[in-house]
Scaffold this motif. Structure first.
Motif, PDB file in Angstrom:
ATOM      1  N   ASN A   1      40.290 -46.227  23.745  1.00 11.32           N
ATOM      2  CA  ASN A   1      40.891 -44.960  23.588  1.00 11.32           C
ATOM      3  C   ASN A   1      41.982 -44.629  22.761  1.00 11.32           C
ATOM      4  O   ASN A   1      42.552 -43.760  22.334  1.00 11.32           O
ATOM      5  N   VAL A   2      42.470 -45.873  22.104  1.00 14.71           N
ATOM      6  CA  VAL A   2      43.501 -45.984  20.934  1.00 14.71           C
ATOM      7  C   VAL A   2      43.240 -46.968  20.107  1.00 14.71           C
ATOM      8  O   VAL A   2      42.660 -48.051  20.395  1.00 14.71           O
TER       9      VAL A   2
ATOM     10  N   GLU B   1      40.770 -48.429   9.355  1.00 13.92           N
ATOM     11  CA  GLU B   1      39.677 -47.791   9.179  1.00 13.92           C
ATOM     12  C   GLU B   1      38.841 -48.062  10.462  1.00 13.92           C
ATOM     13  O   GLU B   1      38.872 -48.773  11.237  1.00 13.92           O
ATOM     14  N   ILE B   2      38.759 -46.561  11.062  1.00 11.88           N
ATOM     15  CA  ILE B   2      38.153 -46.359  12.253  1.00 11.88           C
ATOM     16  C   ILE B   2      36.710 -45.426  12.331  1.00 11.88           C
ATOM     17  O   ILE B   2      37.221 -44.319  11.676  1.00 11.88           O
TER      18      ILE B   2
ATOM     19  N   MET C   1      37.961 -42.202  21.573  1.00 18.11           N
ATOM     20  CA  MET C   1      39.325 -42.392  21.094  1.00 18.11           C
ATOM     21  C   MET C   1      40.203 -41.093  21.026  1.00 18.11           C
ATOM     22  O   MET C   1      39.688 -40.068  20.540  1.00 18.11           O
ATOM     23  N   VAL C   2      41.337 -40.981  21.529  1.00 18.96           N
ATOM     24  CA  VAL C   2      42.135 -40.059  21.585  1.00 18.96           C
ATOM     25  C   VAL C   2      43.322 -39.953  20.424  1.00 18.96           C
ATOM     26  O   VAL C   2      43.970 -38.913  20.215  1.00 18.96           O
ATOM     27  N   GLY C   3      43.664 -41.213  19.885  1.00 19.08           N
ATOM     28  CA  GLY C   3      44.703 -41.303  18.938  1.00 19.08           C
ATOM     29  C   GLY C   3      44.589 -42.758  18.378  1.00 19.08           C
ATOM     30  O   GLY C   3      44.034 -43.442  18.767  1.00 19.08           O
ATOM     31  N   VAL C   4      45.393 -42.713  17.122  1.00 15.12           N
ATOM     32  CA  VAL C   4      45.157 -43.965  16.441  1.00 15.12           C
ATOM     33  C   VAL C   4      46.276 -44.911  16.902  1.00 15.12           C
ATOM     34  O   VAL C   4      46.190 -46.028  17.116  1.00 15.12           O
TER      35      VAL C   4
ATOM     36  N   LYS D   1      37.272 -36.779  19.527  1.00 15.73           N
ATOM     37  CA  LYS D   1      38.095 -36.513  20.305  1.00 15.73           C
ATOM     38  C   LYS D   1      39.836 -36.800  19.839  1.00 15.73           C
ATOM     39  O   LYS D   1      40.815 -36.332  20.371  1.00 15.73           O
ATOM     40  N   VAL D   2      40.007 -37.217  18.719  1.00 13.45           N
ATOM     41  CA  VAL D   2      41.111 -37.512  18.091  1.00 13.45           C
ATOM     42  C   VAL D   2      41.800 -36.242  17.797  1.00 13.45           C
ATOM     43  O   VAL D   2      41.386 -35.487  16.992  1.00 13.45           O
ATOM     44  N   GLU D   3      42.887 -35.833  18.230  1.00 10.04           N
ATOM     45  CA  GLU D   3      43.640 -34.632  17.974  1.00 10.04           C
ATOM     46  C   GLU D   3      44.923 -34.785  17.103  1.00 10.04           C
ATOM     47  O   GLU D   3      45.314 -34.062  16.372  1.00 10.04           O
TER      48      GLU D   3
END
Length: 415
Positions: A213-214, A228-229, A235-238, A262-264
């Motif tokens: 998730n991160v 690179e993701i 995942m919700v955040g880098v 899901k990343v905002e």
């Protein structure tokens, strides 16, 4: 393989030694090839029956080998302990520099894998070792620069990274790649202040880590340059939330995010690095929808921006006024199905812009009334039928707005 390979006692180069069905015992022929050097692949290890044959191969004494690739081609395993014995018998000389293990069917790796006595080891690749639930302690390899792990079902790597015995785990690691790690849920826990873990890490690549998730571990990564993701569904955040974001990644220059639905936001604390130069975002619609809160103006070093795959978003006009920093030299806008117009107010201050690329934005009707920045040297348009028609040389309605641009390409054709 040809028969009697063991007679080639002066052989130095052998790219692949293939063990076919019912011929696994032939691995012992490698014992006579004492001069082998460079890279050696042993394929078909699932066909080995007798561990004693492997011991006769005597890989430990082949000190001129720099790379060893051990490959199993699937198949069921009756007893995991025998698989471990087999891999244990394949132990190479301690001067080995590169190791790749593919398709290993055991549940645990023998002790020689990641033993700190392999002081020259610079690269390790583990691929499709699906039965293994623990990683070897790679943190103790003093010269390891690249670690690539793919297709394993480990849920966390804290056992791998949190050992207190080493003052500087992964002292030389520069590149870390984790792909198709469907069960991976967490980065290591514990302190990572002042770059204690990964002090030299420059590149992180994650792909299909569905439960992570991160994107980054907590703490300072002083040498990190690129992230690179790809295709990380949960995942919700880098960046982790609980750290001083401005000093955690002082060297970060490039971020690529692809299909992370899901990343905002990049971080609750703001941008991970004021020195960011390249930002590429594909199919992250929640993140792109939140673009007005990115505060890109802070990024005084940003040079290139690529936004792609906002098909479902209602993006009528782009870029919004004041959204982008004036340092940008290259912009690519791709596959934004609802985009209708380019905003002249958003472009007018981009006095350093040299390259503009617009791809597969079918509803874009034309260029801004104010035209495009005079600094542009390249304009590329592809898959935008309405815009393409308006930009044709001499005849297009928008031709006067772009005739100053030295290089113009429409649908792969220079005009």
């Amino acid at each position: 393989m040809p028969p009697q390979m063991c007679n080639l006692t002066n052989l130095q180069t052998l790219s692949d030694f293939v063990l076919s069905k019912n011929s696994g015992s032939r691995i012992k022929e490698l014992g006579a090839l004492k001069l082998l050097r460079g890279s050696l692949r042993i394929s078909g290890l699932e066909n080995v029956v007798d561990v004693g044959d492997v011991l006769e191969a005597d890989l430990k004494k082949k000190e001129c080998l720099t790379e060893l690739i051990l490959k199993w081609n699937g198949g069921e395993v009756d007893e995991a302990s025998k698989e471990k014995e087999l891999l244990n018998a394949l132990e190479p000389h301690r001067k080995l520099k590169k190791l790749r293990i593919e398709g290993y069917r055991g549940t645990i790796f023998p002790d020689w894998v990641a033993n700190q006595s392999f002081g020259d080891m610079v690269e390790v690749h583990l691929e499709d070792c699906r039965n293994c639930c623990l990683l070897p302690p790679f943190k103790q390899l003093p010269s390891l620069r690249k670690l690539d792990i793919s297709g394993m079902y480990v849920s966390g790597i804290e056992n791998e990274c949190s050992g207190a015995a080493l003052t500087k785990p992964f002292p030389s690691l520069e590149g870390l790649s984790m792909n198709f790690m469907y069960a991976l849920e967490r980065w290591p826990t514990g302190a990572n202040q002042e770059g204690r873990f990964y002090p030299c890490l420059k590149h992180i690549s994650l792909c299909k880590c569905d439960k992570l998730n991160v994107g980054l571990p907590a703490g300072c990564l002083p040498s990190l340059e690129t992230i690179e993701i790809w295709n990380c569904k949960e995942m919700v955040g880098v960046c982790p939330a609980s750290q001083e974001i401005d000093i955690a990644y002082p060297s970060l220059e490039s971020i690529v995010l692809n299909n992370c639905e899901k990343v905002e936001s990049f971080s609750e604390m703001g941008w991970p690095s004021p020195n960011l130069k390249h930002l590429k975002i594909w199919y992250c619609e929640k993140l792109i929808a939140n673009r007005k809160n990115w505060n890109l103006q802070r990024l005084s070093s940003l040079q290139s921006l690529w936004l792609s795959g906002c098909e479902e978003l209602v993006v009528i006009s782009f870029p919004e006024e004041g959204l982008l920093p004036s340092t940008l030299t290259s912009i690519t806008i791709s596959r934004c199905g609802n985009l209708k117009a380019l905003n002249g107010e958003g472009f007018h201050h981009l006095t350093s812009l040299q390259h503009l690329d617009i791809r597969f934005c079918e509803k874009v009707e034309g260029l801004p009334e104010e035209g495009l920045p005079l600094s542009l040297s390249t304009l590329s348009i592809e898959g935008c039928p309405l815009l393409s028609e308006r930009c044709q040389r001499e005849t297009g309605e928008d031709w006067p707005k772009i005739q100053h641009i030295p290089k113009i390409e429409i649908d792969g054709r220079k005009i």
